[in-house]
Design an enzyme around this catalytic site. Structure first.
Site, PDB file in Angstrom:
ATOM      1  N   CYS A  89      39.475  38.426  42.401  1.00  0.00           N
ATOM      2  CA  CYS A  89      39.051  39.265  43.668  1.00  0.00           C
ATOM      3  C   CYS A  89      38.489  40.672  43.521  1.00  0.00           C
ATOM      4  CB  CYS A  89      40.529  39.332  44.402  1.00  0.00           C
ATOM      5  SG  CYS A  89      41.636  40.587  43.455  1.00  0.00           S
ATOM      6  N   ASN A 104      41.816  43.304  42.162  1.00  0.00           N
ATOM      7  CA  ASN A 104      42.656  42.778  40.849  1.00  0.00           C
ATOM      8  C   ASN A 104      43.827  43.308  41.403  1.00  0.00           C
ATOM      9  OD1 ASN A 104      43.222  42.471  37.455  1.00  0.00           O
ATOM     10  ND2 ASN A 104      43.774  40.901  38.994  1.00  0.00           N
ATOM     11  N   CYS A 118      45.795  42.532  44.731  1.00  0.00           N
ATOM     12  CA  CYS A 118      46.526  42.141  45.703  1.00  0.00           C
ATOM     13  C   CYS A 118      46.145  40.564  45.513  1.00  0.00           C
ATOM     14  CB  CYS A 118      45.867  42.544  47.154  1.00  0.00           C
ATOM     15  SG  CYS A 118      46.120  44.303  47.499  1.00  0.00           S
ATOM     16  N   ARG A 119      45.005  39.684  45.827  1.00  0.00           N
ATOM     17  CA  ARG A 119      44.933  38.725  45.949  1.00  0.00           C
ATOM     18  C   ARG A 119      44.879  37.758  44.765  1.00  0.00           C
ATOM     19  NH1 ARG A 119      39.831  38.967  49.486  1.00  0.00           N
ATOM     20  NH2 ARG A 119      39.458  40.665  48.314  1.00  0.00           N
ATOM     21  N   SER A 120      44.211  38.304  43.633  1.00  0.00           N
ATOM     22  CA  SER A 120      44.137  37.612  42.381  1.00  0.00           C
ATOM     23  C   SER A 120      45.329  37.601  41.594  1.00  0.00           C
ATOM     24  CB  SER A 120      42.894  37.779  41.602  1.00  0.00           C
ATOM     25  OG  SER A 120      42.993  39.194  41.275  1.00  0.00           O
ATOM     26  N   ASP A 124      41.306  39.386  52.733  1.00  0.00           N
ATOM     27  CA  ASP A 124      41.664  40.700  51.839  1.00  0.00           C
ATOM     28  C   ASP A 124      42.656  41.201  52.794  1.00  0.00           C
ATOM     29  OD1 ASP A 124      41.713  43.185  50.766  1.00  0.00           O
ATOM     30  OD2 ASP A 124      39.703  43.718  50.901  1.00  0.00           O
TER      31      ASP A 124
HETATM   32  P1  4NP Z   1      42.275  42.628  46.301  1.00  0.00           P
HETATM   33  O1  4NP Z   1      42.389  44.045  47.408  1.00  0.00           O
HETATM   34  O2  4NP Z   1      40.857  42.418  45.903  1.00  0.00           O
HETATM   35  O3  4NP Z   1      42.767  41.463  46.733  1.00  0.00           O
HETATM   36  O4  4NP Z   1      42.849  43.212  45.160  1.00  0.00           O
HETATM   37  C1  4NP Z   1      41.817  45.007  47.309  1.00  0.00           C
HETATM   38  C2  4NP Z   1      42.243  46.032  46.816  1.00  0.00           C
HETATM   39  C3  4NP Z   1      41.667  47.041  46.613  1.00  0.00           C
HETATM   40  C4  4NP Z   1      40.590  47.483  47.565  1.00  0.00           C
HETATM   41  C5  4NP Z   1      40.068  46.537  48.368  1.00  0.00           C
HETATM   42  C6  4NP Z   1      40.651  44.936  48.197  1.00  0.00           C
HETATM   43  N1  4NP Z   1      39.829  48.674  47.579  1.00  0.00           N
HETATM   44  O5  4NP Z   1      39.100  48.716  48.406  1.00  0.00           O
HETATM   45  O6  4NP Z   1      40.449  49.668  46.924  1.00  0.00           O
END
Ligand code: 4NP
Length: 155
Positions: free
Chosen positions: A9, A12, A14-16, A124
């Site tokens: 993702c 790294n 939240c989703r992954s 997201d």
């Molecule tokens: P992820 O979520 O891609 O599912 O881990 C996010 C975590 C951080 C950010 C965006 C999405 N960020 O913009 O910092």
């Protein structure tokens, strides 16, 4: 030989990590021998544990992901992993740009493996509320089940 799968993702955190945990659970349940990891295409959270809301939703579903640490996807990953599974199309596009000519990894979206959900993103949840993480968990679980069945069928 065990197949290897990398979930990717943006952050790294939240989703992954949730996809990694859901897939590990599903692989254990059906007795699939696989190596699993996750990474991000962004580098804001390198070395950090998953977002507390992701840790909480995993815990609510019986999995501890608090030991995971964010890392960035790199060129070596395309040689090391059989499958690199993106959580949304933005990350898939970034992975396609990074893919080295002789990399073995097959790229796809997680929800491409779910009949009727091909092309869909796992949204997201980072700027969302705690409930969004329940949706994320449902989506990654559905994707993980379908992907595990597909990899088991490939042999
Ligand atoms: P992820 O979520 O891609 O599912 O881990 C996010 C975590 C951080 C950010 C965006 C999405 N960020 O913009 O910092």
């Amino acid at each position: 030989m065990a197949k290897s799968i990398l979930f990717v993702c943006l952050g790294n955190i939240c989703r992954s990590p949730l996809a990694e945990a859901a897939f590990r659970g599903e692989a254990e349940r059906i007795g699939l021998n696989v190596e699993i990891d996750s990474a991000g295409t962004g580098d804001w959270h390198l070395g950090y544990p998953p977002d507390p809301r992701a840790v909480a939703v995993a815990e609510k579903n019986g999995v501890d992901i608090s030991h995971l640490r964010a890392r960035k996807v790199g060129a070596d990953d395309f040689h090391a992993f059989d499958h690199i599974i993106a959580l949304d199309e933005q990350n898939l596009a970034n992975l396609k740009r990074m893919q080295p000519p002789r990399g073995k990894a097959k790229l796809s979206l997680l929800l491409d493996h779910v009949e009727g959900r091909e092309g869909q993103a796992v949204a997201d949840p980072y700027y969302g509320e705690a409930e969004h993480f329940d949706v994320t968990w449902r989506d990654v679980t559905e994707g993980a089940r379908a992907l595990a069945r597909r990899i088991a069928a490939e042999g």
